[in-house]
Scaffold this active site. Structure first.
Site, PDB file in Angstrom:
ATOM      1  N   PHE A   1       0.824  -1.446   0.236  1.00 56.80           N
ATOM      2  CA  PHE A   1      -0.148  -0.073   0.018  1.00 56.80           C
ATOM      3  C   PHE A   1       0.689   1.273  -0.069  1.00 56.80           C
ATOM      4  O   PHE A   1       0.224   2.294   0.292  1.00 56.80           O
ATOM      5  CB  PHE A   1      -0.971   0.129   1.294  1.00 56.80           C
ATOM      6  CG  PHE A   1      -1.796  -1.206   1.086  1.00 56.80           C
ATOM      7  CD1 PHE A   1      -3.146  -1.067   0.630  1.00 56.80           C
ATOM      8  CD2 PHE A   1      -1.454  -2.230   1.816  1.00 56.80           C
ATOM      9  CE1 PHE A   1      -3.987  -2.239   0.487  1.00 56.80           C
ATOM     10  CE2 PHE A   1      -2.144  -3.301   1.938  1.00 56.80           C
ATOM     11  CZ  PHE A   1      -3.648  -3.327   1.274  1.00 56.80           C
TER      12      PHE A   1
ATOM     13  N   ASN B   1      -7.447   0.936  -3.394  1.00 53.97           N
ATOM     14  CA  ASN B   1      -7.373   1.997  -4.472  1.00 53.97           C
ATOM     15  C   ASN B   1      -8.584   2.208  -4.973  1.00 53.97           C
ATOM     16  O   ASN B   1      -8.704   3.572  -5.332  1.00 53.97           O
ATOM     17  CB  ASN B   1      -6.376   1.208  -5.473  1.00 53.97           C
ATOM     18  CG  ASN B   1      -4.892   1.280  -5.063  1.00 53.97           C
ATOM     19  OD1 ASN B   1      -4.688   1.880  -4.045  1.00 53.97           O
ATOM     20  ND2 ASN B   1      -4.055   0.713  -5.949  1.00 53.97           N
TER      21      ASN B   1
ATOM     22  N   PHE C   1      -7.540  12.672  -0.142  1.00 51.91           N
ATOM     23  CA  PHE C   1      -7.908  12.483  -1.363  1.00 51.91           C
ATOM     24  C   PHE C   1      -9.398  13.318  -1.852  1.00 51.91           C
ATOM     25  O   PHE C   1     -10.188  12.834  -2.488  1.00 51.91           O
ATOM     26  CB  PHE C   1      -8.299  10.994  -1.489  1.00 51.91           C
ATOM     27  CG  PHE C   1      -6.980  10.380  -1.819  1.00 51.91           C
ATOM     28  CD1 PHE C   1      -6.219  10.026  -3.008  1.00 51.91           C
ATOM     29  CD2 PHE C   1      -6.002   9.997  -0.652  1.00 51.91           C
ATOM     30  CE1 PHE C   1      -5.187   9.471  -3.163  1.00 51.91           C
ATOM     31  CE2 PHE C   1      -5.003   9.288  -0.887  1.00 51.91           C
ATOM     32  CZ  PHE C   1      -4.436   9.203  -1.981  1.00 51.91           C
ATOM     33  N   LEU C   2      -9.128  14.376  -1.229  1.00 51.79           N
ATOM     34  CA  LEU C   2     -10.477  15.373  -1.464  1.00 51.79           C
ATOM     35  C   LEU C   2      -9.802  16.654  -2.196  1.00 51.79           C
ATOM     36  O   LEU C   2     -10.494  17.506  -2.008  1.00 51.79           O
ATOM     37  CB  LEU C   2     -11.128  15.762  -0.238  1.00 51.79           C
ATOM     38  CG  LEU C   2     -12.148  14.700   0.340  1.00 51.79           C
ATOM     39  CD1 LEU C   2     -12.787  15.132   1.651  1.00 51.79           C
ATOM     40  CD2 LEU C   2     -13.066  14.144  -0.705  1.00 51.79           C
TER      41      LEU C   2
ATOM     42  N   ALA D   1      -9.477  18.622  -5.438  1.00 47.60           N
ATOM     43  CA  ALA D   1     -10.215  18.529  -6.696  1.00 47.60           C
ATOM     44  C   ALA D   1      -8.907  18.893  -7.837  1.00 47.60           C
ATOM     45  O   ALA D   1      -8.153  19.632  -7.470  1.00 47.60           O
ATOM     46  CB  ALA D   1     -11.281  19.525  -6.997  1.00 47.60           C
ATOM     47  N   GLY D   2      -9.149  18.620  -8.857  1.00 52.31           N
ATOM     48  CA  GLY D   2      -8.225  18.670 -10.032  1.00 52.31           C
ATOM     49  C   GLY D   2      -8.283  17.919 -11.408  1.00 52.31           C
ATOM     50  O   GLY D   2      -9.443  17.944 -11.841  1.00 52.31           O
TER      51      GLY D   2
ATOM     52  N   GLY E   1      -3.992   9.488 -11.434  1.00 54.88           N
ATOM     53  CA  GLY E   1      -3.184   8.709 -12.598  1.00 54.88           C
ATOM     54  C   GLY E   1      -2.370   7.949 -11.871  1.00 54.88           C
ATOM     55  O   GLY E   1      -2.659   7.489 -10.619  1.00 54.88           O
TER      56      GLY E   1
ATOM     57  N   CYS F   1      -0.870   2.731 -10.546  1.00 53.41           N
ATOM     58  CA  CYS F   1      -1.750   1.716  -9.927  1.00 53.41           C
ATOM     59  C   CYS F   1      -3.586   2.177  -9.865  1.00 53.41           C
ATOM     60  O   CYS F   1      -3.888   1.143 -10.411  1.00 53.41           O
ATOM     61  CB  CYS F   1      -1.518   1.837  -8.256  1.00 53.41           C
ATOM     62  SG  CYS F   1       0.184   1.145  -7.985  1.00 53.41           S
TER      63      CYS F   1
HETATM   64  P1  NAD Z   1       7.516  -2.179 -12.111  1.00 58.12           P
HETATM   65  O1  NAD Z   1       7.171  -2.253 -13.453  1.00 58.12           O
HETATM   66  O2  NAD Z   1       8.101  -0.822 -11.717  1.00 58.12           O
HETATM   67  O3  NAD Z   1       8.323  -3.359 -11.566  1.00 58.12           O
HETATM   68  C1  NAD Z   1       8.404  -4.593 -12.223  1.00 58.12           C
HETATM   69  C2  NAD Z   1       9.793  -5.269 -12.217  1.00 58.12           C
HETATM   70  O4  NAD Z   1       9.607  -6.615 -12.445  1.00 58.12           O
HETATM   71  C3  NAD Z   1      10.464  -4.738 -13.412  1.00 58.12           C
HETATM   72  O5  NAD Z   1      11.774  -4.378 -13.159  1.00 58.12           O
HETATM   73  C4  NAD Z   1      10.582  -6.198 -14.322  1.00 58.12           C
HETATM   74  O6  NAD Z   1      11.577  -6.127 -15.227  1.00 58.12           O
HETATM   75  C5  NAD Z   1      10.700  -6.898 -13.368  1.00 58.12           C
HETATM   76  N1  NAD Z   1      10.306  -8.461 -13.941  1.00 58.12           N
HETATM   77  C6  NAD Z   1       9.156  -8.430 -14.722  1.00 58.12           C
HETATM   78  N2  NAD Z   1       8.906 -10.010 -14.653  1.00 58.12           N
HETATM   79  C7  NAD Z   1      10.084 -10.485 -14.208  1.00 58.12           C
HETATM   80  C8  NAD Z   1      10.177 -11.948 -14.015  1.00 58.12           C
HETATM   81  N3  NAD Z   1       9.754 -12.809 -14.509  1.00 58.12           N
HETATM   82  N4  NAD Z   1      11.741 -12.010 -13.011  1.00 58.12           N
HETATM   83  C9  NAD Z   1      12.182 -10.961 -12.515  1.00 58.12           C
HETATM   84  N5  NAD Z   1      11.930  -9.925 -12.705  1.00 58.12           N
HETATM   85  C10 NAD Z   1      10.689  -9.511 -13.535  1.00 58.12           C
HETATM   86  O7  NAD Z   1       6.367  -2.512 -11.028  1.00 58.12           O
HETATM   87  P2  NAD Z   1       6.069  -1.811  -9.623  1.00 58.12           P
HETATM   88  O8  NAD Z   1       5.688  -0.305  -9.708  1.00 58.12           O
HETATM   89  O9  NAD Z   1       7.059  -2.160  -8.732  1.00 58.12           O
HETATM   90  O10 NAD Z   1       4.729  -2.647  -9.388  1.00 58.12           O
HETATM   91  C11 NAD Z   1       4.857  -4.013  -8.847  1.00 58.12           C
HETATM   92  C12 NAD Z   1       3.705  -4.628  -8.362  1.00 58.12           C
HETATM   93  O11 NAD Z   1       3.170  -3.944  -7.203  1.00 58.12           O
HETATM   94  C13 NAD Z   1       2.111  -4.059  -9.245  1.00 58.12           C
HETATM   95  O12 NAD Z   1       1.389  -5.260  -9.176  1.00 58.12           O
HETATM   96  C14 NAD Z   1       1.459  -3.002  -8.752  1.00 58.12           C
HETATM   97  O13 NAD Z   1       0.229  -2.851  -8.919  1.00 58.12           O
HETATM   98  C15 NAD Z   1       2.045  -3.229  -7.259  1.00 58.12           C
HETATM   99  N6  NAD Z   1       1.913  -1.940  -6.568  1.00 58.12           N
HETATM  100  C16 NAD Z   1       2.819  -0.852  -7.037  1.00 58.12           C
HETATM  101  C17 NAD Z   1       2.816   0.294  -6.265  1.00 58.12           C
HETATM  102  C18 NAD Z   1       3.418   1.549  -6.773  1.00 58.12           C
HETATM  103  O14 NAD Z   1       3.253   2.447  -6.321  1.00 58.12           O
HETATM  104  N7  NAD Z   1       4.321   1.389  -7.745  1.00 58.12           N
HETATM  105  C19 NAD Z   1       2.200   0.397  -5.065  1.00 58.12           C
HETATM  106  C20 NAD Z   1       1.414  -1.058  -4.628  1.00 58.12           C
HETATM  107  C21 NAD Z   1       1.406  -1.921  -5.243  1.00 58.12           C
END
Ligand code: NAD
Length: 438
Positions: free
Chosen positions: A158, A214, A255-256, A258-259, A263, A266
């Site tokens: 989160f 989310n 989260f209130l 406006a804009g 995006g 996530c």
């Molecule tokens: P990201 O795209 O930044 O990173 C994913 C990484 O995984 C990449 O570096 C990619 O090269 C690697 N990868 C892909 N397949 C692979 C494999 N088979 N073996 C090894 N590495 C591999 O993604 P992220 O933003 O870190 O998000 C990851 C997950 O966490 C998603 O499900 C996302 O929804 C969730 N999430 C993201 C956030 C955020 O703020 N970014 C917050 C909470 C949850």
């Protein structure tokens, strides 16, 4: 504990470093060799406050390593965490191909007892499917008899970009979805040193919790944007309304704002994945359809207003402040700012953009005629309008006297209501916010 993190993107790196800081030994695996090489040299691949220092500290302490080769590090792993991407796939469903590939790799190599932890945000049912997939791959590799040594736990993430390390150490709660008490206890131990409440629930509930959180935050954003649109028509001011409403403890102030809508990497994909997932169960999630529609309309409404008030934007020079999806990050994935710039370029506007952190990544997503300035003030030189698209606090600190002198016309369209309190009208600007009294 020995932990292997599969996927060293935003979440994998932040949480990998976090667990190393808690005292565990972490091996981060990624298929992106360039990213691994940079990390190995102590370079962080994205902007996050505190990250370079923590990376150096953990590397020097020998508590974190980076590799492209899962085989070389899986040997002693007690916990194997999957933190690969789950981007929006076809028709808005979550694309699970990276999670599936990670599960296959684990299954093809695993020959000792380990707990697989799914950190990626995934639709309900994915954790069980991951376990099946790992076991099938183990069977295919001739280790059918060992399949009971592996189990799967859901540990949704989160954290907020810009506050990610703090959120790791001081989360509101740790959500652990598991079928059995041993797995729950292992995860509890993994988080020793973090005092946040543990919420223990089933795999399915944990999976749904992430999407529900989310989706609810996105709903608040779309809701306040609808209120902003009514405020504009009635002479009310959405900032005043949001403050008064948010002081109600049942609602809260977050989260209130406006804009130009939500995006990021996530919200858009998770809202859409939950909406589509509901559909596959035969349930129409009407509220989320509206949340998505309102968000898209909010971006369009902002562009339409600029076009109307400037009597067209073809050939007009527009300074853009902010490209990241929010302040405090260089992440431009799903950014409302990027979408708006693309729409304006499509209408023939000349864009000169500035973002304190997001320009390098934005450059790859924007048409090549978009120009980039090296400071916020430089972006405004000769501009017919200034557009504020990301809420970077430092935009409030620039000299607006200089900006006024540099601009060809004094139009300001503030998509974040960031400059609303600065008295720009009194300085000769034609200032417009979103849902605020002008
Ligand atoms: P990201 O795209 O930044 O990173 C994913 C990484 O995984 C990449 O570096 C990619 O090269 C690697 N990868 C892909 N397949 C692979 C494999 N088979 N073996 C090894 N590495 C591999 O993604 P992220 O933003 O870190 O998000 C990851 C997950 O966490 C998603 O499900 C996302 O929804 C969730 N999430 C993201 C956030 C955020 O703020 N970014 C917050 C909470 C949850």
């Amino acid at each position: 504990m020995n932990l292997v993190m599969i996927g060293t993107g935003y979440v994998g790196l932040v949480t990998g470093l976090g667990f190393a800081k808690l005292g565990h030994r972490v091996a981060c695996v990624d298929t992106d060799a360039a990213k691994v090489a940079r990390l190995d040299l102590g370079e962080t691949p994205f902007y996050e406050p505190g990250m370079p220092e923590l990376l150096r500290e953990m590397q020097e302490a020998g508590r974190i390593v980076f590799t492209t080769d899962l085989k070389s590090v899986i040997g002693g792993a007690e916990i194997i965490m999957i933190a690969v991407g789950t981007p929006a796939g076809k028709d808005g469903f979550a694309d699970l191909s990276y999670v599936e590939a990670a599960a296959d790799s684990i299954g093809s190599l695993l020959d000792h007892e380990a707990l697989v932890v799914v950190k990626s945000s995934v639709p309900v049912g994915t954790n069980r499917a991951v376990l099946d997939r790992i076991r099938r791959a183990m069977g295919a590799a001739g280790r059918e008899a060992l399949t009971t040594i592996v189990n799967v736990v859901s540990l949704p993430e989160f954290l907020r970009p810009g506050f990610a390390l703090r959120d790791f150490m001081e989360p509101d709660r740790i959500v652990i979805g598991a079928d059995d008490a041993v797995a729950q206890q292992t995860l509890d131990r993994l988080h020793d040193g973090i005092t946040a409440p543990r919420v223990l629930l089933s795999l399915e509930s944990a999976e749904l919790t992430k999407y529900a959180a989310n989706a609810l935050l996105a709903t608040k954003v779309s809701f306040i944007n609808e209120i902003a649109n009514i405020a504009e028509r009635t002479g009310a001011d959405v900032r005043e309304v949001a403050r008064a409403v948010g002081l109600d403890r049942r609602i809260g102030p977050h989260f209130l704002q406006a804009g130009i809508g939500y995006g990021g990497s996530c919200f858009p994909k998770d809202v859409s994945a939950l909406h589509q997932m509901a559909g596959t169960t035969g349930y129409e999630f009407k509220l989320l359809s509206a949340v998505i529609e309102v968000n898209n309309a909010q971006r369009e409404r902002f562009v339409t207003r600029i076009v109307e008030e400037m009597h067209g934007v073809r050939g007009r020079r527009l300074a853009v402040w902010g490209l990241a999806f929010k302040g405090g990050t260089d992440d431009v994935r799903g950014s409302s700012a990027i979408d708006i710039v693309q729409r304006l370029v499509g209408l023939g506007a000349e864009i000169v953009a500035y973002d304190p952190q997001g320009m390098e990544l934005a450059q790859r997503m924007l048409p090549e005629q978009v120009q980039f300035a090296s400071t916020a003030v430089d972006a405004t030189t000769g501009a017919d309008a200034l557009l504020v698209l990301t809420e970077w606090p430092e935009f409030c600190d620039v000299s607006f006297e200089t900006v006024r002198e540099r601009m060809a016309e004094p139009n300001v369209f503030d998509g974040r209501n960031l400059l609303a309190e600065l008295g720009l009208k009194g300085m000769g600007f034609a200032y417009r916010g979103v849902g605020i009294r002008e």
